[in-house]
Design a protein around this motif. Structure first.
Motif: not given
Length: 322
Positions: A295, A297, A300-301, A304-305, A320
């Motif tokens: 993924r 991202l 800011s995530d 989550q990563a 990212l």
């Protein structure tokens, strides 16, 4: 500039020390250049940093991240960052420098809008690779390249077992081994991850600890304690285990009797050189092989990563974009 960084260490809950906020932009330094980060990828090294491994508390706050692809602000070129920082007077294989470090250990890392690195540590990015693809290469894929083609004695037509197939290094090992003409087997914990190993290029995939149809010439080992015994049992006499990580623990039973009786070879492997990174990128250009990206991202995530990587809920690399 916006950045994700460690403010404290917690071995049991590493993400407790993660912060996302503003940090000073890198200041110019002789012999170094600043790269505008277009993409950066996650590695288990980032979780180890948050646990306090390989870094001292006096270096906090420390921006996380080893890998980056972006724009060299001094030249305007699209570049990939080699994350092994060797000593000023070191020549030769950077991975053998006893004073070497990775970005985010002594020097601020790549989970930011800008990163400062030695000018010698930037390599031109091939136009055929996207920034996201290129950002997957300097740690995981370079580690896999060195394991297979520098530190093992494998040759096309021989067999290799890759343990823990869904991780960044392991999935890279599968893809690189397949494109190089090796017979590739892999292990993974779930049927979905076993299927992913086949998608990466494995000829067959098995559950962890499974009895293999025959013993292999070499094992690529990044898992550690959980798979170590199986790795040794899976080798033919005289075979090799090449180990570059121990995500499940670094202290398995040694099984020295098996090692000496079967004359097994245990080979450590760490990262790779700038020249090897350039060779890896040329291999991808020539073959059309590309990293599997789980993924992409926004920065800011990052929490989550990192949570996904910590729990093993990924297939390939997480990227990212600052």
């Amino acid at each position: 500039m916006r950045a994700a960084y460690a403010t404290s260490f917690n071995p049991d809950a590493p993400l407790d020390g993660l912060e996302l906020g503003e940090r000073p932009e890198p200041e110019p330094m002789p012999g170094w250049t600043t790269v505008q980060v277009k993409a950066t990828s996650l590695n288990h090294h980032d979780l180890w940093t948050l646990r306090g491994v390989g870094i001292s508390e006096d270096r906090l706050p420390m921006i996380l991240g080893c890998d980056a692809a972006g724009i060299d602000t001094a030249t305007g070129k699209e570049v990939v960052v080699h994350s092994v920082i060797s000593g000023d007077n070191w020549t030769g294989d950077e991975t053998l420098d006893p004073t070497r470090s990775l970005l985010s250990e002594r020097h601020q890392g790549t989970f930011a809008e800008y990163v400062r690195v030695p000018a010698a540590n930037v390599i031109d990015k091939p136009a055929e690779l996207s920034f996201a693809e290129a950002a997957c290469l300097p740690t995981a894929w370079l580690t896999a390249y060195r394991m297979l083609f520098v530190n093992s004695s494998l040759r096309p037509g021989q067999s290799v077992l890759v343990q823990g197939a869904s991780g960044g290094v392991a999935s890279a090992c599968i893809s690189l081994a397949r494109v190089a003409g090796l017979r590739v087997w892999a292990t993974a914990r779930t049927e979905a991850k076993q299927q992913a190993a086949l998608d990466f290029g494995a000829h067959q995939a098995f559950p962890p600890g499974a009895r293999l149809p025959e013993r292999v010439d070499a094992v690529m080992e990044t898992v550690g304690a959980a798979t170590w015994s199986h790795s040794l049992k899976s080798l033919r006499p005289g075979g090799q285990v090449v180990i570059s990580g121990a995500t499940s623990g670094a202290l398995p039973p040694a099984e020295l009797n098996r090692i000496f009786f079967l004359q097994l070879q245990i080979i450590g492997s760490t990262m790779g050189t700038r020249a090897e990174l350039a060779d890896l990128m040329q291999l991808l250009r020539d073959t059309g092989l590309r990293p599997r990206i789980d993924r992409v991202l926004p920065l800011s995530d990052v929490g989550q990563a990192l949570t996904a990587m910590q729990s093993g809920q990924l297939l390939g690399k997480i990227v990212l974009e600052p």
